[in-house]
Design a protein around this motif. Structure first.
Motif, PDB file in Angstrom:
ATOM      1  N   GLN A 269       0.848  -1.184   0.000  1.00 11.16           N
ATOM      2  CA  GLN A 269       0.000   0.000   0.000  1.00 11.16           C
ATOM      3  C   GLN A 269       0.891   1.244   0.000  1.00 11.16           C
ATOM      4  O   GLN A 269       1.952   1.240   0.633  1.00 11.16           O
ATOM      5  CB  GLN A 269      -0.898   0.022   1.244  1.00 11.16           C
ATOM      6  N   PRO A 270       0.467   2.319  -0.685  1.00  6.09           N
ATOM      7  CA  PRO A 270       1.304   3.531  -0.688  1.00  6.09           C
ATOM      8  C   PRO A 270       1.428   4.130   0.714  1.00  6.09           C
ATOM      9  O   PRO A 270       0.454   4.134   1.477  1.00  6.09           O
ATOM     10  CB  PRO A 270       0.539   4.490  -1.621  1.00  6.09           C
ATOM     11  N   LYS A 271       2.614   4.642   1.021  1.00  9.25           N
ATOM     12  CA  LYS A 271       2.853   5.226   2.344  1.00  9.25           C
ATOM     13  C   LYS A 271       1.906   6.384   2.627  1.00  9.25           C
ATOM     14  O   LYS A 271       1.556   6.652   3.765  1.00  9.25           O
ATOM     15  CB  LYS A 271       4.294   5.730   2.438  1.00  9.25           C
ATOM     16  N   GLU A 272       1.476   7.070   1.564  1.00  4.12           N
ATOM     17  CA  GLU A 272       0.591   8.233   1.727  1.00  4.12           C
ATOM     18  C   GLU A 272      -0.757   7.842   2.341  1.00  4.12           C
ATOM     19  O   GLU A 272      -1.489   8.696   2.832  1.00  4.12           O
ATOM     20  CB  GLU A 272       0.324   8.927   0.375  1.00  4.12           C
ATOM     21  N   LYS A 273      -1.092   6.546   2.262  1.00  2.22           N
ATOM     22  CA  LYS A 273      -2.371   6.115   2.844  1.00  2.22           C
ATOM     23  C   LYS A 273      -2.261   5.869   4.353  1.00  2.22           C
ATOM     24  O   LYS A 273      -3.232   5.486   4.994  1.00  2.22           O
ATOM     25  CB  LYS A 273      -2.871   4.840   2.140  1.00  2.22           C
ATOM     26  N   PHE A 274      -1.073   6.069   4.919  1.00  3.19           N
ATOM     27  CA  PHE A 274      -0.870   5.856   6.357  1.00  3.19           C
ATOM     28  C   PHE A 274      -0.694   7.214   7.046  1.00  3.19           C
ATOM     29  O   PHE A 274       0.233   7.958   6.732  1.00  3.19           O
ATOM     30  CB  PHE A 274       0.362   4.971   6.602  1.00  3.19           C
ATOM     31  N   PHE A 275      -1.599   7.505   7.969  1.00  6.65           N
ATOM     32  CA  PHE A 275      -1.502   8.772   8.687  1.00  6.65           C
ATOM     33  C   PHE A 275      -0.317   8.720   9.657  1.00  6.65           C
ATOM     34  O   PHE A 275      -0.139   7.734  10.376  1.00  6.65           O
ATOM     35  CB  PHE A 275      -2.790   9.057   9.471  1.00  6.65           C
ATOM     36  N   VAL A 276       0.450   9.807   9.684  1.00  8.10           N
ATOM     37  CA  VAL A 276       1.643   9.848  10.540  1.00  8.10           C
ATOM     38  C   VAL A 276       1.726  11.185  11.276  1.00  8.10           C
ATOM     39  O   VAL A 276       1.626  12.250  10.656  1.00  8.10           O
ATOM     40  CB  VAL A 276       2.932   9.661   9.681  1.00  8.10           C
ATOM     41  N   ASN A 277       1.875  11.143  12.578  1.00  7.07           N
ATOM     42  CA  ASN A 277       2.210  12.351  13.349  1.00  7.07           C
ATOM     43  C   ASN A 277       3.265  12.044  14.426  1.00  7.07           C
ATOM     44  O   ASN A 277       3.455  12.828  15.348  1.00  7.07           O
ATOM     45  CB  ASN A 277       0.967  13.001  13.968  1.00  7.07           C
TER      46      ASN A 277
END
Ligand code: ACO
Length: 337
Positions: A269-277
């Motif tokens: 899955q593309p990394k952009e689909k994983f929320f990161v903070n």
């Protein structure tokens, strides 16, 4: 059978920021090491007089206002935490009293970093079976209180915060679509707080041996997390009767950017689909997923009808995942505060 959904969100982020540069003064570490190994740049630290229930209270007030629900309407309060105010009474009971939630039952769920995810699953059971109409589910942590600030293996990783949601009934097919819980107690020693319970009551000796601090075998937890997150996500997706390509956003436990990236890679899955903070807060344990959900919604990354999959892992060992079709009639979903 009805389903449940989230109708209000709140969070509390302590004001005090601790940067990697500050940690360089405390232990033998460097900003470069912390950022490259974890992705963390800073974390928030509660005040000396702030306990987990204080953070939970602030997050809850916001979530209740967001849901348009009064404290008297709450049927049940479930607090997920690894850092309760004390062994008992439950932090949920302390919160119940402060909120004036006179009609509410209240208890804590203890599954380390997975505590909020477990608590949400319990809340779903109560709401979908008709045993409760309004449940306040809070993840709150003051990890800074149980960290050994001389231990570079753990002190650079964690932070404090709280996230809260209000859960109410909704029609099936909307709101929560699935839950999956897992545990492997054989891995318990990998993340533990050895003293202060009935196995090793607190004493001068336990304090001298520093057994009142969190201990962790980082490498073992890392291997476990990288294995467990993709499987837990796949399980939530399967139980929801959807395809992984239908998922609009993944909200993983924010422990380490490398763990999140490895999960994305394994799932193709593309990394952009994983929320990161994680860069701003570090690992806030049970507060991590609800705070991330809050920020994803407030920043417009979650929209009406989107499918969101949340996944958490932690001490126990434990893990939990859920899929939700976003239906939130949130009143304030404009910008992150
Ligand atoms: N600064 C500088 N060097 C460090 C630091 C630090 N803060 N911490 C460890 N090191 C050193 C180690 O001593 C080791 O040195 P050595 O090779 O001379 O022995 C070297 O760096 C590499 O150590 P590793 O443990 O192999 O480093 P790794 O790349 O695995 O990263 C980390 C360590 C970040 C802890 C990683 O293993 C991790 O993220 N694990 C998962 C932790 C986690 O998610 N915990 C939360 C669980 S949730 C809950 O319930 C609380």
């Amino acid at each position: 059978m009805r389903s449940s959904t989230i109708t209000g969100l709140g969070r509390y982020i302590p004001r005090r920021i601790m940067t990697n540069a500050e940690l360089e003064q405390l232990v033998d570490t460097s900003d470069e090491w912390i950022v490259s190994r974890t992705g963390i740049r800073e974390r928030r630290i509660a005040e000396p007089d702030q306990a987990s229930s204080d953070l939970a209270y602030e997050a809850s007030i916001e979530a209740l206002a967001d849901a348009g629900v009064s404290a008297e309407e709450i049927d049940l309060i479930i607090v997920g935490t690894a850092t309760p105010d004390m062994l008992f009474p439950a932090t949920a009971c302390i919160l119940q009293d402060r909120l004036g939630a006179k009609q509410a039952g209240a208890f804590d769920v203890s599954a380390a970093c997975t505590s909020w995810a477990y608590a949400a699953a319990v809340a779903h059971g109560y709401v979908s079976s008709g045993q409760a109409d309004t449940v306040l589910v809070v993840g709150t942590e003051t990890l800074s209180k149980i960290i050994n600030w001389k231990d570079r293996n753990t002190s650079v990783l964690f932070g404090d915060s709280a996230g809260a949601v209000v859960m109410k009934p909704c029609e099936p097919g909307k709101g929560f679509l699935s839950f999956h819980l897992g545990s492997d107690g054989s891995g318990g020693p990998f993340i533990a707080l050895p003293a202060g319970g009935s196995r090793l009551p607190a004493s001068y000796e336990t304090v001298e041996r520093e057994q009142h601090y969190l201990t962790m075998n980082g490498r073992e937890v890392y291997k476990f997390a990288v294995r467990c997150i993709p499987r837990a996500i796949e399980e939530a997706v399967k139980r929801a009767g959807i395809d992984i390509e239908d998922v609009d956003l993944f909200i993983p436990h924010q422990a380490n950017i490398r763990i999140i990236d490895a999960a994305a890679e394994r799932l193709r899955q593309p990394k952009e689909k994983f929320f990161v903070n994680v860069e701003r807060y570090g690992n806030t344990s049970a507060a991590s997923v609800p705070v991330a959900l809050y920020e994803a919604v407030r920043s417009g990354q979650v929209k009406e009808g989107d499918v969101v999959v949340m996944v958490a892992f932690g001490g126990g060992l434990t893990w939990a995942s859920s899929a939700i079709r976003w239906t939130m009639p949130t009143q304030n979903s404009t910008s992150a505060r």
